[in-house]
Design a protein around this motif. Sequence first.
Motif, PDB file in Angstrom:
ATOM      1  N   ASP A 124      57.801  69.255  79.370  1.00  0.00           N
ATOM      2  CA  ASP A 124      57.841  68.135  78.601  1.00  0.00           C
ATOM      3  C   ASP A 124      56.784  68.131  77.532  1.00  0.00           C
ATOM      4  O   ASP A 124      55.646  67.882  77.785  1.00  0.00           O
ATOM      5  CB  ASP A 124      57.803  66.975  79.545  1.00  0.00           C
ATOM      6  CG  ASP A 124      57.746  65.585  78.567  1.00  0.00           C
ATOM      7  OD1 ASP A 124      57.594  65.700  77.619  1.00  0.00           O
ATOM      8  OD2 ASP A 124      58.556  64.657  79.310  1.00  0.00           O
ATOM      9  N   THR A 125      57.047  68.477  76.428  1.00  0.00           N
ATOM     10  CA  THR A 125      56.037  68.601  75.136  1.00  0.00           C
ATOM     11  C   THR A 125      55.419  67.467  74.788  1.00  0.00           C
ATOM     12  O   THR A 125      54.207  67.579  74.486  1.00  0.00           O
ATOM     13  CB  THR A 125      56.773  69.114  73.716  1.00  0.00           C
ATOM     14  OG1 THR A 125      57.766  68.207  73.416  1.00  0.00           O
ATOM     15  CG2 THR A 125      57.537  70.644  74.013  1.00  0.00           C
ATOM     16  N   GLU A 126      56.174  66.404  74.738  1.00  0.00           N
ATOM     17  CA  GLU A 126      55.498  64.814  74.493  1.00  0.00           C
ATOM     18  C   GLU A 126      54.650  64.678  75.738  1.00  0.00           C
ATOM     19  O   GLU A 126      53.378  64.153  75.482  1.00  0.00           O
ATOM     20  CB  GLU A 126      56.476  63.844  74.637  1.00  0.00           C
ATOM     21  CG  GLU A 126      57.253  63.561  73.177  1.00  0.00           C
ATOM     22  CD  GLU A 126      57.957  62.547  73.080  1.00  0.00           C
ATOM     23  OE1 GLU A 126      58.061  62.059  72.052  1.00  0.00           O
ATOM     24  OE2 GLU A 126      58.618  62.048  74.124  1.00  0.00           O
ATOM     25  N   LEU A 127      54.746  64.820  76.921  1.00  0.00           N
ATOM     26  CA  LEU A 127      53.979  64.795  78.229  1.00  0.00           C
ATOM     27  C   LEU A 127      52.755  65.558  77.937  1.00  0.00           C
ATOM     28  O   LEU A 127      51.420  65.338  78.169  1.00  0.00           O
ATOM     29  CB  LEU A 127      54.667  65.001  79.550  1.00  0.00           C
ATOM     30  CG  LEU A 127      53.925  64.661  80.672  1.00  0.00           C
ATOM     31  CD1 LEU A 127      53.477  63.159  80.861  1.00  0.00           C
ATOM     32  CD2 LEU A 127      54.647  65.214  81.860  1.00  0.00           C
ATOM     33  N   ALA A 128      52.909  67.019  77.543  1.00  0.00           N
ATOM     34  CA  ALA A 128      51.718  67.815  77.290  1.00  0.00           C
ATOM     35  C   ALA A 128      50.928  67.574  76.282  1.00  0.00           C
ATOM     36  O   ALA A 128      49.600  67.464  76.552  1.00  0.00           O
ATOM     37  CB  ALA A 128      52.305  69.373  76.864  1.00  0.00           C
ATOM     38  N   ALA A 129      51.409  66.895  75.191  1.00  0.00           N
ATOM     39  CA  ALA A 129      50.204  66.568  74.051  1.00  0.00           C
ATOM     40  C   ALA A 129      49.720  65.173  74.631  1.00  0.00           C
ATOM     41  O   ALA A 129      48.518  65.123  74.165  1.00  0.00           O
ATOM     42  CB  ALA A 129      51.193  65.988  72.995  1.00  0.00           C
ATOM     43  N   MET A 130      50.254  64.322  75.439  1.00  0.00           N
ATOM     44  CA  MET A 130      49.612  63.081  75.889  1.00  0.00           C
ATOM     45  C   MET A 130      48.399  63.540  76.846  1.00  0.00           C
ATOM     46  O   MET A 130      47.367  63.137  76.796  1.00  0.00           O
ATOM     47  CB  MET A 130      50.402  62.137  76.752  1.00  0.00           C
ATOM     48  CG  MET A 130      49.847  61.195  77.346  1.00  0.00           C
ATOM     49  SD  MET A 130      49.280  61.498  79.015  1.00  0.00           S
ATOM     50  CE  MET A 130      50.910  61.645  79.880  1.00  0.00           C
ATOM     51  N   LEU A 131      48.712  64.419  77.863  1.00  0.00           N
ATOM     52  CA  LEU A 131      47.700  65.020  78.584  1.00  0.00           C
ATOM     53  C   LEU A 131      46.455  65.663  78.100  1.00  0.00           C
ATOM     54  O   LEU A 131      45.576  65.585  78.367  1.00  0.00           O
ATOM     55  CB  LEU A 131      48.375  66.108  79.553  1.00  0.00           C
ATOM     56  CG  LEU A 131      48.984  65.421  80.741  1.00  0.00           C
ATOM     57  CD1 LEU A 131      50.054  66.779  81.479  1.00  0.00           C
ATOM     58  CD2 LEU A 131      48.235  64.774  81.733  1.00  0.00           C
ATOM     59  N   GLY A 132      46.733  66.500  76.827  1.00  0.00           N
ATOM     60  CA  GLY A 132      45.798  67.015  76.077  1.00  0.00           C
ATOM     61  C   GLY A 132      44.842  65.858  75.476  1.00  0.00           C
ATOM     62  O   GLY A 132      43.728  65.958  75.473  1.00  0.00           O
ATOM     63  N   ARG A 133      45.550  64.854  75.079  1.00  0.00           N
ATOM     64  CA  ARG A 133      44.608  63.781  74.499  1.00  0.00           C
ATOM     65  C   ARG A 133      43.520  62.968  75.636  1.00  0.00           C
ATOM     66  O   ARG A 133      42.527  62.785  75.563  1.00  0.00           O
ATOM     67  CB  ARG A 133      45.268  62.711  73.792  1.00  0.00           C
ATOM     68  CG  ARG A 133      46.176  63.120  72.547  1.00  0.00           C
ATOM     69  CD  ARG A 133      46.719  62.081  71.777  1.00  0.00           C
ATOM     70  NE  ARG A 133      47.668  61.486  72.450  1.00  0.00           N
ATOM     71  CZ  ARG A 133      49.064  61.631  72.234  1.00  0.00           C
ATOM     72  NH1 ARG A 133      49.439  62.864  71.792  1.00  0.00           N
ATOM     73  NH2 ARG A 133      49.816  60.975  72.959  1.00  0.00           N
ATOM     74  N   VAL A 134      44.398  62.736  76.790  1.00  0.00           N
ATOM     75  CA  VAL A 134      43.552  62.151  77.790  1.00  0.00           C
ATOM     76  C   VAL A 134      42.594  62.918  78.379  1.00  0.00           C
ATOM     77  O   VAL A 134      41.399  62.461  78.654  1.00  0.00           O
ATOM     78  CB  VAL A 134      44.712  61.552  78.813  1.00  0.00           C
ATOM     79  CG1 VAL A 134      43.920  61.140  80.092  1.00  0.00           C
ATOM     80  CG2 VAL A 134      45.546  60.462  78.325  1.00  0.00           C
ATOM     81  N   THR A 135      43.073  64.331  78.683  1.00  0.00           N
ATOM     82  CA  THR A 135      42.056  65.038  79.665  1.00  0.00           C
ATOM     83  C   THR A 135      40.630  65.243  78.566  1.00  0.00           C
ATOM     84  O   THR A 135      39.582  65.681  79.050  1.00  0.00           O
ATOM     85  CB  THR A 135      42.701  66.326  80.028  1.00  0.00           C
ATOM     86  OG1 THR A 135      43.263  67.106  79.041  1.00  0.00           O
ATOM     87  CG2 THR A 135      43.573  65.799  80.614  1.00  0.00           C
ATOM     88  N   LYS A 136      40.987  65.598  77.318  1.00  0.00           N
ATOM     89  CA  LYS A 136      39.926  66.001  76.408  1.00  0.00           C
ATOM     90  C   LYS A 136      38.552  65.202  76.574  1.00  0.00           C
ATOM     91  O   LYS A 136      37.490  65.728  76.778  1.00  0.00           O
ATOM     92  CB  LYS A 136      40.426  66.013  74.912  1.00  0.00           C
ATOM     93  CG  LYS A 136      39.279  66.595  74.013  1.00  0.00           C
ATOM     94  CD  LYS A 136      39.795  66.614  72.622  1.00  0.00           C
ATOM     95  CE  LYS A 136      38.722  67.088  71.775  1.00  0.00           C
ATOM     96  NZ  LYS A 136      39.076  67.205  70.185  1.00  0.00           N
ATOM     97  N   GLU A 137      38.753  63.846  76.566  1.00  0.00           N
ATOM     98  CA  GLU A 137      37.760  62.942  76.759  1.00  0.00           C
ATOM     99  C   GLU A 137      37.065  63.113  77.933  1.00  0.00           C
ATOM    100  O   GLU A 137      35.922  63.010  78.243  1.00  0.00           O
ATOM    101  CB  GLU A 137      37.863  61.509  76.234  1.00  0.00           C
ATOM    102  CG  GLU A 137      36.973  60.381  76.430  1.00  0.00           C
ATOM    103  CD  GLU A 137      37.540  58.958  76.031  1.00  0.00           C
ATOM    104  OE1 GLU A 137      36.713  58.198  76.400  1.00  0.00           O
ATOM    105  OE2 GLU A 137      38.495  59.066  75.290  1.00  0.00           O
ATOM    106  N   ILE A 138      37.889  62.987  79.001  1.00  0.00           N
ATOM    107  CA  ILE A 138      37.311  63.119  80.529  1.00  0.00           C
ATOM    108  C   ILE A 138      36.633  64.188  80.913  1.00  0.00           C
ATOM    109  O   ILE A 138      35.661  64.218  81.411  1.00  0.00           O
ATOM    110  CB  ILE A 138      38.801  62.858  81.199  1.00  0.00           C
ATOM    111  CG1 ILE A 138      39.011  61.224  81.285  1.00  0.00           C
ATOM    112  CG2 ILE A 138      38.396  63.036  82.537  1.00  0.00           C
ATOM    113  CD1 ILE A 138      40.312  61.020  81.938  1.00  0.00           C
TER     114      ILE A 138
END
Length: 211
Positions: A124-138
């Motif tokens: 799921d490319t949309e899900l992967a992009a979302m995870l990238g944004r969320v995990t970067k800051e964390i």
Amino acid sequence: MTEIKERSGRRRTRRGEETRRQLIDACIDCLNERGYAGTSIEAVMAKAGISRGSVLNQFPTRLDLMTATIEAAMRGMMADTSARFARISDPVERLRRLCDLYWETQCLPVSAAVTEVLLAARWDTELAAMLGRVTKEIEIELDAETRRRGEDAGVNDPEALVVHARMLILSLRGMTLELMFDPDRQIIHHALEEIRASHQAFCDRMLADQA
């Protein structure tokens, strides 16, 4: 009524914040019980016992719900590890217990939910992009916390500790995935003992200047 401001600038009431929390908790439960594919808006709505209108008011799309849930789950994992660290007074002992503390956190339901979504993101490319944004800051926060813990313990290479800590998390996450299929799989438990021993050897090197 008291309001809470989101990052986006939108304001939520206290009641809205409680509804949001209930939906995130229900989403985590559904991810553990049904997997990512079975965690629909309808499933979460039924689990939480909240009307569709209230759900869509908080999370207009499934991706919005997953984004909030995974961020909350990851921050819950960090908070759990920090609480375990806080119960250990000696910073060197904290460092030596790092593997065990990470393992305890990785065995929590929130951690299993994160793993479930990570697996789903392969397709799921949309899900992967979302995870990238969320995990970067964390992950930036996680690395900073790791450096601070290393400095408190007096390690001689804090950056090496950051890489080592990431390696521990990734390895332990993989082990929890394996144990989902067979909790009594002895080879995984033996591998965990090897990782614990490797971590102690790493600590010996990092703390060599204190000898």
